[in-house]
Design an enzyme around this catalytic site. Structure first.
Site, PDB file in Angstrom:
ATOM      1  N   ASP A  50      -8.121  -6.066 -32.923  1.00 23.39           N
ATOM      2  CA  ASP A  50      -9.243  -5.435 -32.242  1.00 23.39           C
ATOM      3  C   ASP A  50     -10.109  -4.714 -33.284  1.00 23.39           C
ATOM      4  OD1 ASP A  50     -10.762  -3.309 -30.714  1.00 23.39           O
ATOM      5  OD2 ASP A  50      -9.697  -4.242 -29.057  1.00 23.39           O
ATOM      6  N   ILE A  51     -11.432  -4.815 -33.166  1.00 24.81           N
ATOM      7  CA  ILE A  51     -12.313  -4.169 -34.153  1.00 24.81           C
ATOM      8  C   ILE A  51     -12.447  -2.669 -33.912  1.00 24.81           C
ATOM      9  CG2 ILE A  51     -13.626  -6.262 -34.668  1.00 24.81           C
ATOM     10  CD1 ILE A  51     -15.913  -5.045 -32.936  1.00 24.81           C
TER      11      ILE A  51
ATOM     12  N   ASN B  28      -7.474  -5.637 -18.545  1.00 24.89           N
ATOM     13  CA  ASN B  28      -8.454  -4.954 -17.703  1.00 24.89           C
ATOM     14  C   ASN B  28      -9.275  -5.984 -16.924  1.00 24.89           C
ATOM     15  OD1 ASN B  28      -7.707  -2.450 -18.873  1.00 24.89           O
ATOM     16  ND2 ASN B  28      -9.046  -2.859 -20.606  1.00 24.89           N
TER      17      ASN B  28
ATOM     18  N   HIS C 100      -8.475 -11.200 -21.581  1.00 28.44           N
ATOM     19  CA  HIS C 100      -7.763 -10.921 -22.826  1.00 28.44           C
ATOM     20  C   HIS C 100      -6.697  -9.874 -22.570  1.00 28.44           C
ATOM     21  CE1 HIS C 100     -11.335  -8.326 -22.616  1.00 28.44           C
ATOM     22  NE2 HIS C 100     -10.676  -7.422 -23.335  1.00 28.44           N
ATOM     23  N   LEU C 101      -5.614 -10.052 -23.245  1.00 28.24           N
ATOM     24  CA  LEU C 101      -4.492  -9.142 -23.133  1.00 28.24           C
ATOM     25  C   LEU C 101      -4.489  -8.269 -24.379  1.00 28.24           C
ATOM     26  CD1 LEU C 101      -0.999 -10.041 -21.926  1.00 28.24           C
ATOM     27  CD2 LEU C 101      -1.238  -8.885 -24.087  1.00 28.24           C
ATOM     28  N   HIS C 102      -4.395  -6.963 -24.191  1.00 29.37           N
ATOM     29  CA  HIS C 102      -4.307  -6.011 -25.302  1.00 29.37           C
ATOM     30  C   HIS C 102      -2.833  -5.749 -25.597  1.00 29.37           C
ATOM     31  CE1 HIS C 102      -8.522  -4.338 -25.016  1.00 29.37           C
ATOM     32  NE2 HIS C 102      -8.398  -4.863 -23.812  1.00 29.37           N
TER      33      HIS C 102
END
Length: 116
Positions: A32-33, A89, A102-104
């Protein structure tokens, strides 16, 4: 949003650079940026699916592969025993800002509950 305008599709297609940490036939994972934890990796399906609401029965294996890939990366980074969080989310009120599911994967620090 058309797939051609999707930030994550552009990363998937190599049009925008990202630090790739995992890839297979179903998904791509990258750092993640704007990390919210020492380990913050995003896992996206190669197929464009805008939100969790858009997942179909045909997507079961594809979506399941995101969790399997996240567990693999968590193990590789030493978080399997200490703990990690996976989050997906859905829609703006939940914090979804890129409309490609997307999965964090968050780990590397104590994560409190509830998250906010």
């Amino acid at each position: 949003m058309p797939e051609s305008d999707c930030l994550f599709c552009k990363i998937r297609d190599g049009l925008i650079p990202a630090k790739i940490v995992h890839q297979d036939e179903h998904c791509l994972a990258f750092e993640d940026i704007n990390p919210q934890a020492p380990t913050h990796v995003l896992f996206i399906p190669r197929k464009h699916i805008a939100t969790v609401n858009d997942i179909t029965a045909e997507d079961r294996e594809l979506v399941g592969s995101l969790s399997m890939a996240a567990a693999k990366v968590a193990r590789e980074r030493g978080h399997a025993d200490t703990g990690y969080r996976v989050v997906m989310n859905t829609q703006r009120d939940a914090g979804q800002t890129v409309f490609h599911i997307h999965l964090h994967l968050l780990a590397g620090r104590t994560l409190h509950w509830p998250p906010g």
